[in-house]
Design an enzyme around this catalytic site. Structure first.
Site, PDB file in Angstrom:
ATOM      1  N   GLU A   1       7.649   5.464  -1.690  1.00 21.73           N
ATOM      2  CA  GLU A   1       7.344   6.488  -2.687  1.00 21.73           C
ATOM      3  C   GLU A   1       5.999   7.117  -2.316  1.00 21.73           C
ATOM      4  O   GLU A   1       5.055   6.405  -1.969  1.00 21.73           O
ATOM      5  CB  GLU A   1       7.312   5.769  -4.036  1.00 21.73           C
ATOM      6  CG  GLU A   1       6.336   6.225  -5.038  1.00 21.73           C
ATOM      7  CD  GLU A   1       6.192   5.197  -6.199  1.00 21.73           C
ATOM      8  OE1 GLU A   1       7.004   4.254  -6.325  1.00 21.73           O
ATOM      9  OE2 GLU A   1       5.243   5.353  -6.963  1.00 21.73           O
TER      10      GLU A   1
ATOM     11  N   ASN B   1      13.363   1.481  -6.003  1.00 21.79           N
ATOM     12  CA  ASN B   1      12.780   1.076  -7.279  1.00 21.79           C
ATOM     13  C   ASN B   1      13.907   0.501  -8.150  1.00 21.79           C
ATOM     14  O   ASN B   1      14.993   1.065  -8.204  1.00 21.79           O
ATOM     15  CB  ASN B   1      12.130   2.280  -7.949  1.00 21.79           C
ATOM     16  CG  ASN B   1      11.249   3.037  -6.975  1.00 21.79           C
ATOM     17  OD1 ASN B   1      11.732   3.557  -5.973  1.00 21.79           O
ATOM     18  ND2 ASN B   1       9.969   3.082  -7.233  1.00 21.79           N
TER      19      ASN B   1
ATOM     20  N   HIS C   1       7.615  -4.946  -8.710  1.00 22.40           N
ATOM     21  CA  HIS C   1       9.073  -5.080  -8.717  1.00 22.40           C
ATOM     22  C   HIS C   1       9.541  -6.525  -8.558  1.00 22.40           C
ATOM     23  O   HIS C   1      10.217  -6.856  -7.589  1.00 22.40           O
ATOM     24  CB  HIS C   1       9.682  -4.245  -7.573  1.00 22.40           C
ATOM     25  CG  HIS C   1       9.413  -2.781  -7.652  1.00 22.40           C
ATOM     26  ND1 HIS C   1       9.574  -1.915  -6.583  1.00 22.40           N
ATOM     27  CD2 HIS C   1       9.000  -1.999  -8.686  1.00 22.40           C
ATOM     28  CE1 HIS C   1       9.270  -0.687  -6.949  1.00 22.40           C
ATOM     29  NE2 HIS C   1       8.899  -0.706  -8.223  1.00 22.40           N
TER      30      HIS C   1
END
Ligand code: FAE
Length: 528
Positions: A383, A506, A468
């Site tokens: 990202e 994600n 995460h």
């Protein structure tokens, strides 16, 4: 307000997505008997709550954080990133930002101890960021809503019918979450995404593919922010400590819908500590009620016919590992606690040249990624992250999800009575190597260097934390193929603990869709 049950959505002030909600209902009390109790109100918990209540089942969610529906003295529910106060941080006297330093200085701030929205839970080898409150991670996250690549999904969860997932449950999850994509014409021209365009340009010049990434932040609202027509949130330095507008967090979507059925109770500031078989049938769920400084003010036990663990990868795994080790749920599978991963998270910053500025105005909401997942030499999905400092930094910041195969386990420590996570920081080296292969190439092509001042005084890689957490109670290993805990009918796992360590993107869309799939089956077969 602190410890009462309430109907989510009824009092949410700043959102255009608030749906009509049922009248507030009371919190759980000791001695209550309920049909369905859900531990945690993040993605797994919110999906479970919506589908159970729609099926007509009285559902009681227990959440250790507070409800984020009441403005503070400044008229805002959440504080911003540049001026954090006690609302920012879970039970600590200092903020603990992922980007902790800048040009040789620490940038964390002292705050009062409070049940704030972002927790950084510390284990010996890694720090795990998690959202706290009604809505779980959706309150604090960047909203990036990414459906995993099908081939990778089939590799990590081979027991799951992927046709069903990609035809039914991923679309259902994306629709209910309110996922949308940025207007690309606007993206190309707005100063707020100069950082992403610079990140894209430098990646593409080195031959890396980039892609737009969907989000649950309402991009139409964001355009109005840019035009000065509405209060700024994503363009006002708000994200990891909550968004006062714009973001469709779970309290505005799944939980608001569940609340509107009239069948939902959420008991906030209650932390579940024990789940044990009840005399007769069902399970006794013990919980501590805490005040806004985290002090335990009461202990309660409620009996539930069915208990859904949705406390997140860490929360669910910790509870189950402790229950097994203490002989409270001794027949749980030996796989409970296994298969934990950090989704390969590695963060890094590059210093651009002055002619490749990233902009003093930056949206907090990411919309662009570098997709190198299919390259076996450097499989990463990175990202392009904002660094909204309010001044030109020339920094390109990235959160890379690497294909790091390393895993760890949760283990009960009888000395401390706590659950440890075996992850060692050295296990990140494989992920660093993958990220380095990509960003070294970009640096070489651009004639640029890494920033070494963002994650410590001289530290290039943000490899000591993850956003995460995944696994610890992996589907079809620690549970059956639908999240049922083997040996204990009526106990289910519904959250990120089911996902085996790395979903390649994600994770919340994967977690949501998997929960949709599992609850669909559970309602059809188990809820009579
Ligand atoms: P989660 O959302 O963590 O919910 C668990 C809930 O259970 C929490 O509300 C806890 O407070 C509560 N809880 C825990 N223990 C107990 C207990 N004992 N008793 C009662 N309640 C308890 O779990 N993911 C994306 O896909 N896109 C992004 O852009 C993104 N950005 C992120 C940015 C940040 C700063 C962070 C922290 C995370 C980000 N994530 C992102 C990750 C995402 O939020 C995370 O994968 C999900 O929230 C996990 O969902 P779960 O349902 O597993």
């Amino acid at each position: 307000m602190a410890a009462t049950g309430f109907a989510v959505g009824a009092a949410a002030l700043s959102s255009t997505w608030t749906s009509a909600a049922a009248a507030p209902r009371r919190a759980l009390n000791s001695g209550d008997r309920v049909p369905a109790l859900v531990i945690g109100s993040g993605y797994g918990g919110a999906v479970t709550a919506l589908r159970l209540t729609q099926a007509g089942i009285d559902t009681h969610v227990v959440e250790m954080g507070r409800s984020w529906d009441t403005p503070g003295a400044d008229g805002k529910i959440f504080c911003g990133m540049l001026n954090p106060d006690k609302r920012s941080t879970w039970l600590s006297t200092s903020t603990d930002q992922p980007v902790s330093n800048f040009m040789g200085f620490g940038i964390n701030k002292s705050v009062d101890k409070y049940v704030g929205v972002l927790d950084s839970e510390k284990f010996s080898g890694i720090k795990v960021y998690q959202g706290r409150g009604v809505g779980g991670g959706s309150l604090a996250n960047g909203g990036m809503a990414v459906t995993p690549k099908r081939a990778w999904f089939e590799e990590i969860l081979p027991s799951v019918d992927s046709n069903e997932m990609y035809n039914t449950f991923f679309p259902r999850a994306n629709a209910t979450l309110g996922v949308n994509t940025i207007d690309q014409t606007w993206f190309e021209s707005t100063p707020w995404y100069q950082f992403a365009r610079t990140g894209r340009k430098t990646a593409q010049r080195s031959g890396f593919a980039t892609t737009f990434v969907p989000n649950v932040y309402d991009f139409e609202y964001m355009k109005k922010e840019a035009a000065g027509q509405v209060t700024k949130s994503g363009l006002g330095g708000e994200v990891i400590y909550g968004n006062n507008a714009g973001k469709k967090s779970l309290d505005k979507t799944y939980l608001a819908q569940a609340s509107a059925t009239g069948k939902l109770t959420i008991t906030t500031l209650h932390r579940v500590t024990k789940v044990a078989p009840a005399a007769g049938a069902g399970y006794d769920v013990t919980m501590e009620q805490i005040d806004e400084q985290g002090n335990v003010v009461a202990t309660k036990t409620v009996t539930a016919d069915k208990v859904f663990f949705a406390a997140g990868s860490v929360g669910t795994s910790k509870l189950l590992v402790a229950m097994k080790a203490q002989g409270i749920l001794p027949n749980l599978s030996g796989e409970v606690g296994e298969g934990w991963g950090n989704n390969g998270n590695i963060m890094v910053g590059r210093a651009n040249h002055m002619w490749d500025a990233t902009g003093k105005d930056q949206a907090t909401i990411p919309t662009m990624g570098i997709d190198n997942w299919s390259d076996p030499a450097a499989p990463i999905f990175a990202e392009i992250a904002p660094l909204p400092a309010g001044l030109e930094t020339y920094v390109s910041l990235y959160l890379a999800i690497t294909k790091n195969p390393e895993r760890a386990r949760f283990q009960f420590n009888s000395g401390t009575g706590k659950v440890d996570l075996s992850w060692a920081q050295s296990q990140n080296q494989k992920g660093i190597d993958m990220a380095k292969a990509v960003f070294d190439k970009i640096n070489q092509k651009e004639g640029t260097i890494y920033r070494t001042d963002l994650f410590g005084v001289v530290k290039t890689w943000g490899d000591h934390f993850t956003y995460h957490p995944l696994g610890g109670c992996v589907l079809n290993k620690a549970t059956d193929n639908y999240g049922r805990l083997n040996g204990y009918p009526g106990l289910y796992v519904m959250d990120g603990a089911l996902v085996p360590g790395n979903t390649g993107v994600n994770p919340f869309v994967t977690i949501t869709a998997l929960a949709e799939r599992n609850i669909d089956k559970i309602i059809a077969t188990d809820m009579h």
